[in-house]
Motif scaffolding. Structure first.
Motif, short mmCIF file in Angstrom:
data_model
loop_
_atom_site.label_atom_id
_atom_site.label_comp_id
_atom_site.label_asym_id
_atom_site.label_seq_id
_atom_site.Cartn_x
_atom_site.Cartn_y
_atom_site.Cartn_z
N ASP A 278 0.84 -1.21 0.00
CA ASP A 278 0.00 0.00 0.00
C ASP A 278 0.87 1.25 0.00
OD1 ASP A 278 -2.47 -1.18 -0.04
OD2 ASP A 278 -2.77 -1.09 2.14
N ASP A 279 1.87 1.23 0.84
CA ASP A 279 2.75 2.37 0.99
C ASP A 279 3.63 2.51 -0.25
OD1 ASP A 279 3.89 4.47 2.31
OD2 ASP A 279 5.38 3.23 3.35
N TYR A 280 4.17 1.39 -0.67
CA TYR A 280 5.14 1.37 -1.76
C TYR A 280 4.55 1.88 -3.06
CZ TYR A 280 8.73 -0.57 -4.87
OH TYR A 280 9.71 -0.74 -5.80
N ILE A 281 3.29 1.47 -3.34
CA ILE A 281 2.73 1.81 -4.66
C ILE A 281 2.22 3.24 -4.73
CG2 ILE A 281 2.15 -0.57 -5.22
CD1 ILE A 281 -0.70 -0.07 -4.53
N LEU A 282 2.21 3.94 -3.62
CA LEU A 282 1.84 5.36 -3.68
C LEU A 282 2.75 6.08 -4.66
CD1 LEU A 282 1.26 6.22 0.09
CD2 LEU A 282 -0.46 5.96 -1.71
N ASN A 283 3.98 5.60 -4.75
CA ASN A 283 4.97 6.25 -5.60
C ASN A 283 5.06 5.66 -7.00
OD1 ASN A 283 5.53 7.84 -3.46
ND2 ASN A 283 7.54 6.96 -3.00
N LYS A 284 4.29 4.67 -7.31
CA LYS A 284 4.41 4.02 -8.63
C LYS A 284 3.10 4.25 -9.38
CE LYS A 284 8.18 1.73 -7.42
NZ LYS A 284 9.46 2.13 -7.97
C1 NAG Z 1 7.75 7.69 -1.81
O1 NAG Z 1 8.40 8.88 -2.27
C2 NAG Z 1 8.66 9.82 -1.23
C3 NAG Z 1 9.23 11.07 -1.86
O2 NAG Z 1 10.22 10.76 -2.80
C4 NAG Z 1 9.63 9.17 -0.24
O3 NAG Z 1 9.90 10.07 0.83
C5 NAG Z 1 8.99 7.90 0.33
O4 NAG Z 1 9.91 7.24 1.17
C6 NAG Z 1 8.60 6.96 -0.80
N1 NAG Z 1 7.89 5.85 -0.26
C7 NAG Z 1 8.21 4.57 -0.54
C8 NAG Z 1 7.41 3.54 0.14
O5 NAG Z 1 9.10 4.27 -1.33
#
Ligand code: NAG
Ligand code: NAG
Ligand code: NAG
Ligand code: NAG
Ligand code: NAG
Ligand code: NAG
Ligand code: NAG
Length: 385
Positions: A278-284
């Motif tokens: 859930d957390d990881y895919i926030l950025n994908k």
């Molecule tokens: C998502 O991106 C943010 C900003 O680049 C970063 O601080 C965060 O750790 C990232 N989260 C994950 C789960 O990779």
């Protein structure tokens, strides 16, 4: 990452029966512009591997199965471990055959014919059953854990520090059942120096381990059967140019894998993986999530949590060494397991449980150590590897 086609996958129904997970998926808007198949992925993989190794190793020597009358046979008749164990045994027997200039074969029909899942690629390891009347002399080496420690130690010692080619020269056929790594010690055996050097070319001996050479040796030995390819392609068709995130959730003994060891420290693996994902895919941007597990419950939890973007390969969940022998779906389970194995080699992000199965699968990824996470049983959390 550019999203070229957006495919929504609906998991319409998930039916969990005794030992079977069935999920029916319907694909809306199937704009697949180009084939994205296991075959094309594997061809690209071979190109990469040949480029990587051609100036290092004597690839031709690795590709040559000696058509000698004498053989070394990897044999798996029963209780030879899971796929991870078997791959270790196969690599060992294959390299022993290369060093001894013997013909290499694989004799495996447990839980069902190996050709149903993989077929010879460069090395024709097809097993020839010799006529009994030929009176061939046999040496059977079995060093699976159920055999005596002293015997296993003796075999290890021969492979490590004796001239095993001489010691075994009187035998026509040497059958080996093992899940051990004999490749790494055999290549370091002083009696094998000349032959090892021929094989390794300019690769330093210290780099020549089963771990490092697995990527090449696996492809030289195997190509997926059409049955496995079709299963993998049914998933890959929906992945085309999207980020593929894979979960391998191995929890041990559970209702869909009742004969396995219980791994009590792993009971919360599924939840930990879902939270992390859930957390990881926030950025994908819209990853496709592929899940495989020895637990039908774990698979259905993930499919329900990501109803629009997750997939699994449908089929009976089978531990290929610990199963109900009366089951009528052993081959289907074997095919599904090997399709899972191939698919785990295609992920951009991998979140895995500790297992030989997924660690070998991971070595087939283009960048095995990038975006690679696993469930740490001590910390009860997902950690980067
Ligand atoms: C998502 O991106 C943010 C900003 O680049 C970063 O601080 C965060 O750790 C990232 N989260 C994950 C789960 O990779
Ligand atoms: C291999 O064995 C077969 C029959 O056992 C024999 O006819 C043949 O000559 C042998 N070939 C070699 C190269 O030894
Ligand atoms: C592989 O070996 C088997 C047994 O000798 C033979 O029947 C088969 O034709 C060979 N396959 C190829 C592709 O050469
Ligand atoms: C098979 O080999 C054994 C041992 O070399 C020998 O004693 C026996 O006579 C042979 N049998 C046949 C049918 O050739
Ligand atoms: C290895 O090669 C060297 C040089 O060609 C030769 O003198 C030696 O006998 C070989 N050793 C073995 C074990 O074959
Ligand atoms: C699993 O999670 C439950 C609920 O949070 C907790 O009570 C239990 O100790 C956890 N077990 C393990 C082995 O992590
Ligand atoms: C899944 O897709 C449907 C239809 O597009 C949408 O209504 C729903 O909110 C989506 N669910 C999630 C969890 O994204």
């Amino acid at each position: 990452m550019i999203v070229i086609s957006i495919l929504w996958i609906f998991v319409l129904s998930i039916i969990i029966t005794n030992s079977t997970v069935k999920s029916v998926s319907r694909i809306q808007n199937p704009i697949v512009t180009k084939p994205w198949t296991l075959l094309s992925r594997n061809n690209a993989r071979l190109d990469r591997l040949f480029k990587k190794y051609h100036s290092l190793l004597n690839i031709e020597a690795f590709k040559t199965n000696h058509l000698s009358n004498k053989t070394i046979i990897y044999s798996c008749q029963s209780f030879c471990g899971g796929w991870g164990d078997r791959l270790r045994g196969i690599m060992s027997a294959y390299v022993l055959a290369l060093l001894a200039n013997r013909r290499f074969m694989i004799d495996m029909n447990y839980p069902c014919e190996i050709s149903k899942v993989v077929q010879p690629n460069y090395i024709n390891w097809t097993h020839i059953k010799y006529d009994k009347s030929k009176n061939r002399s046999q040496l059977n080496i079995n060093t699976m854990r159920s055999w005596q420690t002293a015997y296993r130690g003796q075999i290890s010692d021969i492979i490590k520090s004796k001239n095993f080619v001489e010691v075994w020269s009187e035998y026509d056929d040497i059958s080996i059942s093992t899940n051990g790594d004999y490749m790494t010690p055999a290549l370091r055996n002083n009696y094998m120096k000349n032959r090892t050097r021929q094989l390794l070319g300019s690769m330093p001996l210290s780099h020549a381990t089963m771990q490092t050479l697995f990527d090449l040796l696996f492809e030289l030995l195997f190509k997926p059967s059409a049955l496995v390819r079709n299963r993998v392609d049914s998933i890959l068709a929906n992945v085309y140019h999207r980020h593929l995130l894979c979960l391998h959730i191995r929890v041990g003994k559970n209702p869909t894998n009742p004969f396995d060891h219980a791994f009590t420290a792993r009971v919360n693996t599924t939840q930990a993986m879902i939270d992390f994902t859930d957390d990881y895919i926030l950025n994908k941007s819209l990853p496709v999530i592929f899940v495989t597990s020895d637990s039908g419950q774990a698979v259905s939890d993930v499919l329900q949590h990501y109803p629009n973007s997750s997939m699994t390969i449908v089929g009976p969940i089978l531990h290929i060494d610990r199963f109900d022998r009366r089951s009528s779906t052993l081959c289907d389970g074997f095919i599904k397991a090997i399709a899972d194995f191939y698919l785990l080699g295609e992920c951009q992000t991998s979140i895995l449980s500790n297992s030989g199965f997924s660690s070998w699968a991971n070595r087939r990824r283009e960048h095995p150590y990038q975006d690679f996470y696993s469930y740490n049983e001590k910390l009860r959390a997902i950690r980067k590897n």
